[in-house]
Design a protein around this motif. Structure first.
Motif, PDB file in Angstrom:
ATOM      1  N   ALA A   1       1.830 -12.109  -4.246  1.00 21.67           N
ATOM      2  CA  ALA A   1       1.531 -12.815  -5.493  1.00 21.67           C
ATOM      3  C   ALA A   1       0.304 -12.248  -6.200  1.00 21.67           C
ATOM      4  CB  ALA A   1       1.337 -14.303  -5.213  1.00 21.67           C
ATOM      5  N   ASN A   2      -0.533 -11.531  -5.455  1.00 21.64           N
ATOM      6  CA  ASN A   2      -1.761 -10.976  -6.038  1.00 21.64           C
ATOM      7  C   ASN A   2      -1.617  -9.500  -6.445  1.00 21.64           C
ATOM      8  OD1 ASN A   2      -3.069 -13.421  -5.633  1.00 21.64           O
ATOM      9  ND2 ASN A   2      -3.803 -12.841  -3.588  1.00 21.64           N
ATOM     10  N   TYR A   3      -0.446  -8.915  -6.181  1.00 17.42           N
ATOM     11  CA  TYR A   3      -0.264  -7.492  -6.483  1.00 17.42           C
ATOM     12  C   TYR A   3      -0.430  -7.187  -7.975  1.00 17.42           C
ATOM     13  CZ  TYR A   3       1.736  -6.622  -1.799  1.00 17.42           C
ATOM     14  OH  TYR A   3       1.930  -6.481  -0.446  1.00 17.42           O
ATOM     15  N   ALA A   4       0.063  -8.095  -8.831  1.00 21.72           N
ATOM     16  CA  ALA A   4       0.041  -7.836 -10.272  1.00 21.72           C
ATOM     17  C   ALA A   4      -1.372  -7.588 -10.773  1.00 21.72           C
ATOM     18  CB  ALA A   4       0.681  -8.994 -11.030  1.00 21.72           C
ATOM     19  N   ARG A   5      -2.317  -8.316 -10.221  1.00 25.48           N
ATOM     20  CA  ARG A   5      -3.714  -8.183 -10.654  1.00 25.48           C
ATOM     21  C   ARG A   5      -4.253  -6.786 -10.377  1.00 25.48           C
ATOM     22  NH1 ARG A   5      -8.222  -9.305  -7.704  1.00 25.48           N
ATOM     23  NH2 ARG A   5      -6.934 -10.287  -6.089  1.00 25.48           N
ATOM     24  N   LEU A   6      -3.743  -6.146  -9.333  1.00 26.98           N
ATOM     25  CA  LEU A   6      -4.202  -4.809  -8.962  1.00 26.98           C
ATOM     26  C   LEU A   6      -3.286  -3.708  -9.492  1.00 26.98           C
ATOM     27  CD1 LEU A   6      -5.217  -5.408  -5.216  1.00 26.98           C
ATOM     28  CD2 LEU A   6      -6.550  -5.797  -7.304  1.00 26.98           C
ATOM     29  N   GLY A   7      -2.119  -4.089 -10.010  1.00 26.55           N
ATOM     30  CA  GLY A   7      -1.180  -3.088 -10.523  1.00 26.55           C
ATOM     31  C   GLY A   7      -0.358  -2.417  -9.445  1.00 26.55           C
ATOM     32  N   VAL A   8      -0.143  -3.086  -8.310  1.00 26.31           N
ATOM     33  CA  VAL A   8       0.567  -2.445  -7.202  1.00 26.31           C
ATOM     34  C   VAL A   8       1.859  -3.185  -6.835  1.00 26.31           C
ATOM     35  CG1 VAL A   8      -1.494  -1.366  -6.237  1.00 26.31           C
ATOM     36  CG2 VAL A   8      -0.861  -3.683  -5.491  1.00 26.31           C
ATOM     37  N   ARG A   9       2.473  -3.847  -7.816  1.00 29.17           N
ATOM     38  CA  ARG A   9       3.756  -4.508  -7.541  1.00 29.17           C
ATOM     39  C   ARG A   9       4.828  -3.493  -7.184  1.00 29.17           C
ATOM     40  NH1 ARG A   9       4.208  -8.653 -12.608  1.00 29.17           N
ATOM     41  NH2 ARG A   9       3.246  -6.868 -13.669  1.00 29.17           N
ATOM     42  N   ASP A  10       5.865  -3.997  -6.479  1.00 35.98           N
ATOM     43  CA  ASP A  10       6.990  -3.143  -6.107  1.00 35.98           C
ATOM     44  C   ASP A  10       7.557  -2.486  -7.359  1.00 35.98           C
ATOM     45  OD1 ASP A  10       9.734  -2.302  -5.455  1.00 35.98           O
ATOM     46  OD2 ASP A  10       9.322  -3.252  -3.522  1.00 35.98           O
ATOM     47  N   ILE A  11       7.752  -1.170  -7.317  1.00 37.41           N
ATOM     48  CA  ILE A  11       8.141  -0.416  -8.499  1.00 37.41           C
ATOM     49  C   ILE A  11       9.564  -0.744  -8.950  1.00 37.41           C
ATOM     50  CG2 ILE A  11       9.251   1.694  -7.650  1.00 37.41           C
ATOM     51  CD1 ILE A  11       6.200   1.492 -10.029  1.00 37.41           C
ATOM     52  N   SER A  12      10.341  -1.424  -8.113  1.00 38.44           N
ATOM     53  CA  SER A  12      11.685  -1.832  -8.521  1.00 38.44           C
ATOM     54  C   SER A  12      11.641  -2.969  -9.542  1.00 38.44           C
ATOM     55  CB  SER A  12      12.504  -2.269  -7.306  1.00 38.44           C
ATOM     56  OG  SER A  12      11.930  -3.422  -6.707  1.00 38.44           O
ATOM     57  N   MET A  13      10.505  -3.626  -9.649  1.00 34.68           N
ATOM     58  CA  MET A  13      10.355  -4.721 -10.600  1.00 34.68           C
ATOM     59  C   MET A  13      10.153  -4.146 -12.013  1.00 34.68           C
ATOM     60  SD  MET A  13       7.789  -7.134  -8.339  1.00 34.68           S
ATOM     61  CE  MET A  13       7.783  -8.449  -9.560  1.00 34.68           C
ATOM     62  N   THR A  14      10.923  -4.622 -12.959  1.00 37.66           N
ATOM     63  CA  THR A  14      10.826  -4.130 -14.335  1.00 37.66           C
ATOM     64  C   THR A  14       9.423  -4.278 -14.892  1.00 37.66           C
ATOM     65  OG1 THR A  14      13.129  -4.746 -14.698  1.00 37.66           O
ATOM     66  CG2 THR A  14      11.792  -4.324 -16.653  1.00 37.66           C
ATOM     67  N   GLU A  15       8.761  -5.368 -14.514  1.00 39.67           N
ATOM     68  CA  GLU A  15       7.436  -5.640 -15.052  1.00 39.67           C
ATOM     69  C   GLU A  15       6.314  -4.917 -14.293  1.00 39.67           C
ATOM     70  OE1 GLU A  15       8.615  -9.198 -12.427  1.00 39.67           O
ATOM     71  OE2 GLU A  15       9.561  -7.712 -13.737  1.00 39.67           O
ATOM     72  N   ALA A  16       6.659  -4.153 -13.276  1.00 43.12           N
ATOM     73  CA  ALA A  16       5.637  -3.423 -12.519  1.00 43.12           C
ATOM     74  C   ALA A  16       4.925  -2.438 -13.440  1.00 43.12           C
ATOM     75  CB  ALA A  16       6.274  -2.680 -11.354  1.00 43.12           C
TER      76      ALA A  16
ATOM     77  N   ASP B   1       3.204  21.546   3.070  1.00 44.98           N
ATOM     78  CA  ASP B   1       4.598  21.353   3.491  1.00 44.98           C
ATOM     79  C   ASP B   1       5.414  20.528   2.497  1.00 44.98           C
ATOM     80  OD1 ASP B   1       4.091  22.721   5.891  1.00 44.98           O
ATOM     81  OD2 ASP B   1       3.334  20.885   6.840  1.00 44.98           O
ATOM     82  N   VAL B   2       4.750  20.023   1.470  1.00 44.24           N
ATOM     83  CA  VAL B   2       5.451  19.184   0.494  1.00 44.24           C
ATOM     84  C   VAL B   2       6.546  20.007  -0.198  1.00 44.24           C
ATOM     85  CG1 VAL B   2       5.214  17.883  -1.657  1.00 44.24           C
ATOM     86  CG2 VAL B   2       3.454  17.703   0.127  1.00 44.24           C
ATOM     87  N   THR B   3       7.739  19.443  -0.276  1.00 44.06           N
ATOM     88  CA  THR B   3       8.872  20.133  -0.914  1.00 44.06           C
ATOM     89  C   THR B   3       9.318  19.466  -2.205  1.00 44.06           C
ATOM     90  OG1 THR B   3      10.439  18.843   0.409  1.00 44.06           O
ATOM     91  CG2 THR B   3       9.742  20.991   1.278  1.00 44.06           C
ATOM     92  N   ALA B   4       8.941  18.204  -2.402  1.00 47.20           N
ATOM     93  CA  ALA B   4       9.367  17.501  -3.607  1.00 47.20           C
ATOM     94  C   ALA B   4       8.500  16.273  -3.824  1.00 47.20           C
ATOM     95  CB  ALA B   4      10.830  17.080  -3.515  1.00 47.20           C
ATOM     96  N   ILE B   5       8.306  15.913  -5.082  1.00 47.76           N
ATOM     97  CA  ILE B   5       7.702  14.623  -5.391  1.00 47.76           C
ATOM     98  C   ILE B   5       8.516  13.991  -6.520  1.00 47.76           C
ATOM     99  CG2 ILE B   5       5.405  15.540  -4.813  1.00 47.76           C
ATOM    100  CD1 ILE B   5       4.722  15.023  -7.809  1.00 47.76           C
ATOM    101  N   ARG B   6       8.574  12.680  -6.483  1.00 49.61           N
ATOM    102  CA  ARG B   6       9.220  11.935  -7.558  1.00 49.61           C
ATOM    103  C   ARG B   6       8.212  10.939  -8.109  1.00 49.61           C
ATOM    104  NH1 ARG B   6      12.862  12.906  -3.866  1.00 49.61           N
ATOM    105  NH2 ARG B   6      12.284  11.064  -2.657  1.00 49.61           N
ATOM    106  N   VAL B   7       8.187  10.832  -9.411  1.00 49.40           N
ATOM    107  CA  VAL B   7       7.275   9.920 -10.097  1.00 49.40           C
ATOM    108  C   VAL B   7       8.116   8.852 -10.771  1.00 49.40           C
ATOM    109  CG1 VAL B   7       5.450   9.727 -11.826  1.00 49.40           C
ATOM    110  CG2 VAL B   7       5.690  11.848 -10.506  1.00 49.40           C
ATOM    111  N   LEU B   8       7.838   7.580 -10.455  1.00 51.88           N
ATOM    112  CA  LEU B   8       8.616   6.470 -11.011  1.00 51.88           C
ATOM    113  C   LEU B   8       7.694   5.432 -11.620  1.00 51.88           C
ATOM    114  CD1 LEU B   8       9.984   7.164  -7.890  1.00 51.88           C
ATOM    115  CD2 LEU B   8      11.816   5.920  -9.026  1.00 51.88           C
ATOM    116  N   THR B   9       8.202   4.770 -12.668  1.00 54.53           N
ATOM    117  CA  THR B   9       7.494   3.640 -13.249  1.00 54.53           C
ATOM    118  C   THR B   9       8.361   2.384 -13.096  1.00 54.53           C
ATOM    119  OG1 THR B   9       8.360   4.239 -15.435  1.00 54.53           O
ATOM    120  CG2 THR B   9       6.157   5.029 -14.871  1.00 54.53           C
ATOM    121  N   GLY B  10       7.898   1.250 -13.623  1.00 59.63           N
ATOM    122  CA  GLY B  10       8.559  -0.036 -13.427  1.00 59.63           C
ATOM    123  C   GLY B  10      10.054  -0.023 -13.683  1.00 59.63           C
ATOM    124  N   GLY B  11      10.781  -0.737 -12.821  1.00 62.12           N
ATOM    125  CA  GLY B  11      12.239  -0.768 -12.911  1.00 62.12           C
ATOM    126  C   GLY B  11      12.887   0.460 -12.314  1.00 62.12           C
TER     127      GLY B  11
END
Length: 322
Positions: A75-90, A15-25
């Motif tokens: 605060a521990n998200y960075a270590r796993l690479g799962v910070r909020d994608i809106s963050m430039t440094e994500a 049923d998927v109709t679209a996907i978007r792929v985003l990186t940091g920021g």
């Protein structure tokens, strides 16, 4: 007990109709949308997506199972690479999926031991270690179907290159390899030069693509390739800034469906039975498929390919003859 990481995707994969792929920021890498039976990359002028990569991503996500809960502390998200994608440094990759009853987004983080990956649903605090190694492409180009064509040198019957100043090269298939019209073998730079030219369309992919309407009519070169099977490829080369862009017009040329002059070779095709000859209907169908896919687009191809297609006579002659 393990459980499915994204049950809504597992239940509604079709049923998927679209996907978007985003990186940091919130950098948009690919906005891929389904259009009937086709998947198109909307932010690349609706060029066809690389279906294999898209299918692999969706299936591996739908099959991913939770191995263990990890951190729910931001605060521990960075270590796993799962910070909020809106963050430039994500440094993770977010996959937004539409078309399900409940659209959602997944942040894919670092890989971990045992063929697992850290991940987090974007609207949840809890992160997880999930099964599978998830590494979707992080550039727009890698989400495009970059394949243009694969015409081997063995299938080429002739190549005509006409430069803007009307200098013309005509290369024809010969008993052994190829010959440049009007010249003897001893005058050619090297025995393999014409073979390299004839192989320029083999395993051909592009490095960039844009609508052909963006090009001017100031063409540098016209190239016409005819094959033993009857597939004909007419190309034009145009310069944009310092880059050379090619357009392709694929036709079916029934006059080429023959054994090459001075040669015992016949037209063969990987889709034909072993040792079989390409039928006229098969070549015509392939020509139409290529034409449909390539018409209306301009492509920048690897330099080691384009350089051969733009050769002049002096480039192919021995030093003593130039």
């Amino acid at each position: 007990e393990q459980k499915t990481f994204a049950p809504q995707l597992s239940a509604g994969l079709n049923d998927v109709t679209a996907i978007r792929v985003l990186t940091g920021g919130n950098n948009l890498v690919a906005d891929i949308r389904r259009n009937n039976d086709a998947w198109l990359v909307h932010n690349a002028d609706n060029y066809p997506a690389k279906i294999g990569a898209l299918r692999e991503l969706l299936i591996t996500l739908s099959e991913a199972e939770i191995v263990e809960a990890t951190t729910a502390i931001e605060a521990n998200y960075a270590r796993l690479g799962v910070r909020d994608i809106s963050m430039t440094e994500a440094d993770g990759i977010e996959i937004e999926i539409d078309g399900l009853s409940d659209s959602f987004a997944i942040i894919l983080g670092n890989s971990s031991s045992g063929n697992t990956n850290f991940a987090r649903l974007a609207d949840q605090e809890q992160s997880w270690r999930i099964t599978g190694t998830h590494s979707p492409a992080s550039t727009t180009l890698d989400w495009l179907d970059r394949t243009l064509m694969d015409i081997s040198a063995n299938d080429v019957l002739s190549i005509e290159i006409v430069h803007r100043d009307e200098e013309t090269l005509l290369v024809n298939k010969a008993t052994a390899g190829f010959e440049l019209a009007g010249l003897t073998d001893s005058e050619i730079l090297s025995p393999g030069a014409l073979n390299n030219l004839a192989g320029a369309l083999s395993y051909l992919e592009f490095d960039a693509v844009m609508p052909a309407s963006n090009l001017s009519d100031d063409n540098l070169t016209r190239i016409a390739v005819r094959t033993i099977s009857g597939i004909g490829v007419n190309m034009t080369a145009a310069k944009v800034n310092e880059d050379i862009w090619f357009t392709f017009a694929v036709i079916f040329d029934p006059e080429s469906t023959m054994v090459a002059p001075n040669s015992d070779e016949t037209a063969t095709d990987t889709n034909a039975p072993p040792g079989g000859v390409i039928s006229t209907s098969t070549a015509e169908v392939k020509s139409k498929q290529l034409s449909k896919r390539l018409t209306g687009w301009a492509y920048k191809i690897p330099t080691f390919k384009s350089d051969w297609l733009l050769k002049r006579k002096e480039d192919l002659l021995t030093q003593s003859d130039t």
